[in-house]
Design an enzyme around this catalytic site. Structure first.
Site, PDB file in Angstrom:
ATOM      1  N   SER A  33       0.807  -1.216   0.000  1.00  0.00           N
ATOM      2  CA  SER A  33       0.000   0.000   0.000  1.00  0.00           C
ATOM      3  C   SER A  33       0.846   1.274   0.000  1.00  0.00           C
ATOM      4  CB  SER A  33      -0.933  -0.001   1.213  1.00  0.00           C
ATOM      5  OG  SER A  33      -0.189  -0.166   2.408  1.00  0.00           O
ATOM      6  N   GLY A 103       4.734  -9.121   3.545  1.00  0.00           N
ATOM      7  CA  GLY A 103       3.347  -8.984   3.987  1.00  0.00           C
ATOM      8  C   GLY A 103       2.363  -9.158   2.835  1.00  0.00           C
ATOM      9  N   GLU A 110      10.358  -9.459  -5.082  1.00  0.00           N
ATOM     10  CA  GLU A 110      10.873  -8.201  -4.525  1.00  0.00           C
ATOM     11  C   GLU A 110      12.372  -8.315  -4.253  1.00  0.00           C
ATOM     12  OE1 GLU A 110       7.098  -6.326  -2.116  1.00  0.00           O
ATOM     13  OE2 GLU A 110       8.180  -7.951  -1.163  1.00  0.00           O
TER      14      GLU A 110
HETATM   15  C1  5RP Z   1       4.900  -7.138   0.040  1.00  0.00           C
HETATM   16  C2  5RP Z   1       5.758  -6.362   0.956  1.00  0.00           C
HETATM   17  C3  5RP Z   1       5.299  -4.974   1.272  1.00  0.00           C
HETATM   18  O1  5RP Z   1       6.233  -4.075   0.779  1.00  0.00           O
HETATM   19  C4  5RP Z   1       5.167  -4.846   2.760  1.00  0.00           C
HETATM   20  O2  5RP Z   1       4.224  -5.826   3.205  1.00  0.00           O
HETATM   21  C5  5RP Z   1       4.694  -3.458   3.186  1.00  0.00           C
HETATM   22  O3  5RP Z   1       3.402  -3.236   2.711  1.00  0.00           O
HETATM   23  P1  5RP Z   1       2.585  -1.923   3.078  1.00  0.00           P
HETATM   24  O4  5RP Z   1       3.289  -0.774   2.437  1.00  0.00           O
HETATM   25  O5  5RP Z   1       1.206  -2.184   2.503  1.00  0.00           O
HETATM   26  O6  5RP Z   1       2.544  -1.806   4.573  1.00  0.00           O
HETATM   27  O7  5RP Z   1       6.787  -6.778   1.414  1.00  0.00           O
HETATM   28  O8  5RP Z   1       5.366  -8.456  -0.095  1.00  0.00           O
END
Ligand code: 5RP
Length: 235
Positions: A33, A103, A110
């Site tokens: 997000s 997350g 990534e």
């Molecule tokens: C996805 C990730 C995201 O970058 C991480 O979960 C952070 O997400 P957000 O900006 O929604 O808090 O690692 O795999």
């Protein structure tokens, strides 16, 4: 300030990262997000003519969809020989800029993209800062489906408590963009030796990648609210 403070922090830090992108760059586009705001602002800079000649390398289906929505031309790792910058979020950031990510279950792609960029910029709101990794967020581990049971046993033998990540508004487990499953691991008193654990976990047969990003982040931008006003600082 009318919007909720976390949203405002994410918007501001996403914009700050997008402002650092230079014309002519190849940009890794992260997932989540917070990065979504960076992708939006890169698109807006392109549309206004403030930024030209950008190519994006998406880290997920989500990033691909957003980049297309905001008019960012895309490329692949097969077609480029370098990436100038990657922008991505994190679930935890420790004082040494070590991270937990995943997350959004996108940590495998990534890690590939983010670690190849000349500069990897992390964008987080201040709630993501921790003294020790693994204390506020479970560690995501991407696992090939047929190996889930033995991998979970091996993680238990390492002292972790693994849980298979389940879907929301989807019966059954979360399936990653690569068609694998995610095991989220709790370590009772946090992660003592993250650099070692990253390697040990990836050495379990059936593990594709885990969410520890060690010595990968170059720049950490933190969105915060100070005296009721949004601000961005660099760690
Ligand atoms: C996805 C990730 C995201 O970058 C991480 O979960 C952070 O997400 P957000 O900006 O929604 O808090 O690692 O795999």
């Amino acid at each position: 300030m009318s919007a909720d403070p976390v949203t405002v922090m994410k918007q501001q830090v996403g914009k700050a990262a997008a402002d650092r992108v230079k014309s002519g760059s190849i940009v890794g586009l992260g997932t989540g997000s917070t990065t979504a705001y960076a992708i939006q602002y890169i698109g807006e800079r392109l549309a206004s003519g403030d930024l030209t000649d950008i190519k994006g390398v998406p880290t997920s289906f989500q990033a691909t969809v957003l980049a297309k929505e905001y008019g960012i031309p895309l490329t692949t790792l097969d077609e480029i020989d370098h990436m100038d910058v990657a922008i991505d979020g994190a679930d935890e950031v420790d004082p040494d800029k070590q991270l937990i990510k995943g997350g959004g279950a996108a940590h495998t792609r990534e890690k590939i993209v983010d670690s190849l960029a000349d500069e990897f910029i992390i964008v987080v709101d201040s709630s993501k800062l921790v003294d020790k990794l693994g204390t506020t967020f479970l560690l995501p581990v991407e696992v090939i489906p047929m190996a889930v049971t033995p991998v979970m046993r091996a993680i238990e033998a390492l002292g972790g408590q693994p849980t298979l990540r389940m879907g929301v508004k989807k019966a059954g487990p979360v399936v990653t963009d690569e068609g694998n499953l995610v095991v989220d691991v709790k370590f009772e008193s946090g992660i003592d030796q993250p650099a070692e654990l990253e390697k040990v976990l990836n050495n379990i047969p059936g593990v594709l990648e885990n969410g520890l990003f060690i010595n990968v982040a170059d720049t950490v931008l933190i969105g915060e609210i100070i005296d009721g006003q949004p601000a961005v600082r660099e760690m």
